[in-house]
Scaffold this active site. Structure first.
Site, PDB file in Angstrom:
ATOM      1  N   GLU B 194       0.827  -1.206   0.000  1.00  0.00           N
ATOM      2  CA  GLU B 194       0.000   0.000   0.000  1.00  0.00           C
ATOM      3  C   GLU B 194       0.868   1.265   0.000  1.00  0.00           C
ATOM      4  O   GLU B 194       0.380   2.378   0.160  1.00  0.00           O
ATOM      5  CB  GLU B 194      -0.928  -0.002   1.217  1.00  0.00           C
ATOM      6  CG  GLU B 194      -2.118  -0.935   1.051  1.00  0.00           C
ATOM      7  CD  GLU B 194      -1.737  -2.376   0.813  1.00  0.00           C
ATOM      8  OE1 GLU B 194      -1.028  -2.945   1.659  1.00  0.00           O
ATOM      9  OE2 GLU B 194      -2.118  -2.931  -0.235  1.00  0.00           O
ATOM     10  N   ASN B 282      -0.572  -7.867  -3.857  1.00  0.00           N
ATOM     11  CA  ASN B 282      -1.259  -7.021  -4.828  1.00  0.00           C
ATOM     12  C   ASN B 282      -0.304  -6.070  -5.537  1.00  0.00           C
ATOM     13  O   ASN B 282       0.676  -5.633  -4.977  1.00  0.00           O
ATOM     14  CB  ASN B 282      -2.362  -6.205  -4.137  1.00  0.00           C
ATOM     15  CG  ASN B 282      -1.814  -5.322  -3.040  1.00  0.00           C
ATOM     16  OD1 ASN B 282      -1.447  -5.807  -1.973  1.00  0.00           O
ATOM     17  ND2 ASN B 282      -1.735  -4.027  -3.281  1.00  0.00           N
ATOM     18  N   ASP B 324      -7.653  -5.731  -4.891  1.00  0.00           N
ATOM     19  CA  ASP B 324      -6.725  -6.015  -3.788  1.00  0.00           C
ATOM     20  C   ASP B 324      -6.825  -7.468  -3.326  1.00  0.00           C
ATOM     21  O   ASP B 324      -6.810  -7.747  -2.132  1.00  0.00           O
ATOM     22  CB  ASP B 324      -6.931  -5.063  -2.599  1.00  0.00           C
ATOM     23  CG  ASP B 324      -5.885  -5.301  -1.503  1.00  0.00           C
ATOM     24  OD1 ASP B 324      -4.731  -5.606  -1.859  1.00  0.00           O
ATOM     25  OD2 ASP B 324      -6.238  -5.218  -0.318  1.00  0.00           O
TER      26      ASP B 324
END
Lengths: 132, 602
Positions: B194, B282, B324
């Protein structure tokens, strides 16, 4: 000494007057209708909140998670204190400094307006639209 | 003379051909082979979370009592679990990543280690400040700290033997994974999908901490430790070489440099094949519109040679992720699984994307890919020839586009299963899987990359699937040979706790409310034992034997993505709050606080 006081006095007057152009007539830093339509500056503040993923620490409703509740903090902090916390961070408490982010530095007033609106209960959590 | 020499070489060659037997860390193999210990986070190198102990069994488990408890003194999410080696138990905490060595004889703390870590890593950690536990080998306890320092501690004294920096938190790199020891190497990954981190797996020498190899998930072949001609992948119904620049060709420009594919899950190892298995996460950002292409090799199952890191085979589960569906969940190795009438030695993986995969773990062939939750709707099925999921346009956040809220996608981003590891029962060859049962709305938006700052680019709301049992989790039994759910036990909240299955005919897991539950392994709808621990459970159930008695232990301590997210962040802000009563209710059951609870028969 006197000179310092004089300068401080002017600064105070400026601060007291400055809301005149930046703030809505009711003294709030944001304009809102229906809880989810806000002025452009505030909208950009929300977009900044979203893009920097502040909710990861402060919660989707600013209610606080790993980081403190901003609903409460924004009732207590002055705008300058708020700006200082965001831009310089509070490293000892785990708050990063965001002065390296163009989006944050450019939209810090809007971010303050958005969170103030959330703390006041005037702006709803979640998606916002522009007030036209 | 000449013949003698040939003979010698013959012997050496023979040894080299059996690397698992000859060179694998004999100590750890021996320790995990004795059920009295719980010497690795999953109990063994195959990630099975199975124990041959049977003192506690389906007839007497109802009588379990708490033997002792231990507070870590830390709040936030407690994932992972304790290790037991002989008469010592080693348990960890989330940030600041304390380690305690506890004597099983009298529960005395023999030593405690608490690293000094910069608190600025906290906001760089994705989903709470979790840590999934320590590893043991060679008289050392290995701790992978949040700030990426990998530390080897003397198991007897807790003194630092060596310390090495695995990443850079200033770039968003942190660690939550447990280190894993295979042979003479300690393997670790990296978190930060992220934050635009470029994922990698790294191997360090257990004696010195020197890095032996590092293989990236994205980028040039050499940096991924891929051979374009020898690294294989499932292509048109058979295995074929990946070819040159397989990753570079699947990204626009330099995006692979901030492309994610992080590696924070559980790793497994096949000593005979000398291959280690793991999944990459991801692609960054969560806004698919911003990163055209398949984004290889994010969302991929990897098989690497432990000694060199060279990639034997890869399989990308979710090309060009739009939800995700992080591919890091554990790979469980099982032998003799019947697939279409043939016994196969397989790798079984329950992905965030809701599909349970069965692969031939030697070759990488795709054998089975089926939904392990019937509500999964983002893809109709996996095309077994191409290996690609067939995406449903209505649920494609790419097709719907940026700044559009794509509604009703199942599963949610936290997946039909997240990191909570499943268990394998060799007695019936079935898998016991803790799952999430959650759907979402997903709105991607454009983000710009700044090093060390969040690079997410999507807003999500999560809620229980409509027209289901109303809860947000299931505990299921899975047949990996046919790809079918054998039995499903509904749970009120996501089952975010690693399962345990034993020769005593029981399967045990924890719940977010804080219950430890043990069920009949042959009929999981039969709840045989239930006990409310101090806090919600996102830790894993482990078992061991000491002085003739079998114990079961679990870490409580609500938090992690499930705990924090469900309790605080997942309310549907604009659509009314009717659907989300379930999440808010977690607050009625539990509070923060890390406690180890140990059970025994009276």
């Amino acid at each position: 000494m006197k000179k310092t006081q004089f300068v401080a006095g002017i600064a105070f007057v400026l601060v007291a007057l400055s809301p005149g152009y930046a703030v809505a007539a009711d003294g709030k830093p944001y304009k809102v209708a229906g809880g989810n339509k806000v002025d452009k500056v505030t909208l950009e503040g929300w977009r900044t909140w979203r893009a920097l993923a502040c909710e990861r620490c402060h919660g989707a409703r600013q209610e606080g998670m790993v980081g403190p509740s901003l609903i409460e903090s924004l009732r207590r902090l002055s705008k300058d204190e708020f700006k200082g916390s965001v831009l310089k961070g509070r490293p000892e408490k785990g708050m990063p400094n965001f002065d390296g982010s163009k989006m944050v530095t450019e939209n810090i007033d809007g971010l303050y307006a958005y969170l103030k609106g959330r703390a006041d209960g005037a702006i709803q959590p979640g998606r916002l639209e522009e007030l036209k | 003379m000449a013949s003698k020499r040939t003979y010698k070489w013959g012997v050496l060659f023979g040894l080299a051909a059996l690397p698992g037997l000859a060179l694998a860390n004999p100590e750890v193999i021996k320790l995990t082979g004795d059920s009295k210990n719980w010497a690795m986070q999953a109990g063994n190198m195959q990630n099975q979370r199975y124990s041959a102990l049977k003192q506690i069994n389906k007839d007497n488990v109802k009588d379990l009592k708490v033997a002792w408890t231990f507070s870590t003194g830390v709040l936030r999410g407690h994932e992972g679990g304790p290790l037991v080696i002989g008469d010592m138990l080693y348990v960890h905490s989330p940030f600041p990543n304390k380690v305690f060595a506890i004597s099983l004889a009298d529960q005395q703390i023999k030593w405690k280690y608490e690293p000094k870590q910069d608190p600025t890593v906290i906001p760089v950690m994705c989903c709470d400040t979790v840590n999934r536990g320590v590893a043991y080998a060679d008289g050392k306890i290995f701790l992978q700290q949040a700030d990426t320092n990998l530390v080897a501690l003397d198991a007897k004294t807790g003194k630092e033997v060596w310390k090495v920096k695995n990443g850079d938190p200033k770039k968003g790199e942190t660690n939550t994974n447990a280190p894993h020891v295979f042979k003479d190497k300690v393997i670790t990954g990296i978190s930060g999908g992220e934050f635009g981190v470029r994922g990698y797996l790294a191997a360090y020498d257990i004696k010195t901490g020197k890095q032996v190899w590092k293989g990236y998930s994205t980028g040039p072949d050499a940096e991924m430790l891929m051979d374009p001609d020898k690294t294989m992948t499932w292509t048109d119904g058979k295995m074929a070489p990946v070819g040159r620049d397989s990753s570079l060709k699947s990204w626009q420009g330099d995006q692979w440099k901030i492309g994610g594919g992080t590696t924070w899950g559980w790793f497994s190892y096949d000593p005979k094949l000398n291959l280690l298995y793991y999944g990459s996460g991801n692609p960054s950002t969560w806004n698919p519109v911003q990163r055209p292409g398949d984004n290889k090799w994010s969302m991929t199952i990897w098989a690497r040679d432990v000694d060199t890191g060279q990639t034997k085979w890869v399989y990308q589960m979710t090309p060009h992720d739009e939800w995700d569906f992080d591919g890091v969940n554990e790979m469980i190795l099982a032998d003799g699984i019947n697939v279409k009438g043939k016994p196969r030695n397989v790798l079984v993986h329950f992905d965030r994307n809701g599909f349970g995969y069965t692969m031939d773990r030697a070759t990488g062939e795709l054998l089975v890919a089926e939904k392990f939750d019937p509500t999964v709707n983002w893809a109709t099925h996996v095309d077994m020839k191409t290996g690609r999921p067939q995406v449903v346009k209505q649920y494609s956040t790419q097709a719907q586009g940026a700044d559009v809220n794509t509604k009703g996608v199942c599963p949610a981003a936290l997946g039909t299963k997240d990191q909570q590891p499943a268990a394998y029962n060799p007695a019936n060859k079935l898998f016991y899987v803790p799952t999430n049962h959650v759907c979402m709305d997903y709105e991607p938006f454009k983000v710009e990359y700044t090093a060390g700052q969040p690079y997410v680019g999507a807003t999500l709301s999560m809620y229980p699937p409509p027209k289901s049992h109303g809860g947000m989790g299931n505990f299921i039994v899975w047949d990996a040979g046919t790809g079918k759910i054998v039995k499903s036990k509904p749970e009120k909240f996501s089952v975010w706790s690693g399962a345990l299955v034993t020769a005593g005919g029981i399967a045990c897991y924890g719940t977010l409310e804080g219950y430890v539950k043990c069920v009949d392994a042959n009929d999981i709808s039969k709840e045989l034992y239930k006990f409310k621990t101090a806090s919600g459970i996102i830790g894993n159930l482990n078992t061991w034997e000491y002085k003739g008695k079998q114990y079961i232990g679990v870490l409580s301590g609500i938090g992690g993505w499930a705990g924090i997210g469900l309790a605080a962040g997942l309310e549907k802000d604009t659509d009314g709050l009717g659907a989300v009563g379930g999440y808010r209710e977690l607050k009625n059951y539990t509070e923060l606080g890390g406690v180890l609870t140990v059970f025994v028969l009276p």
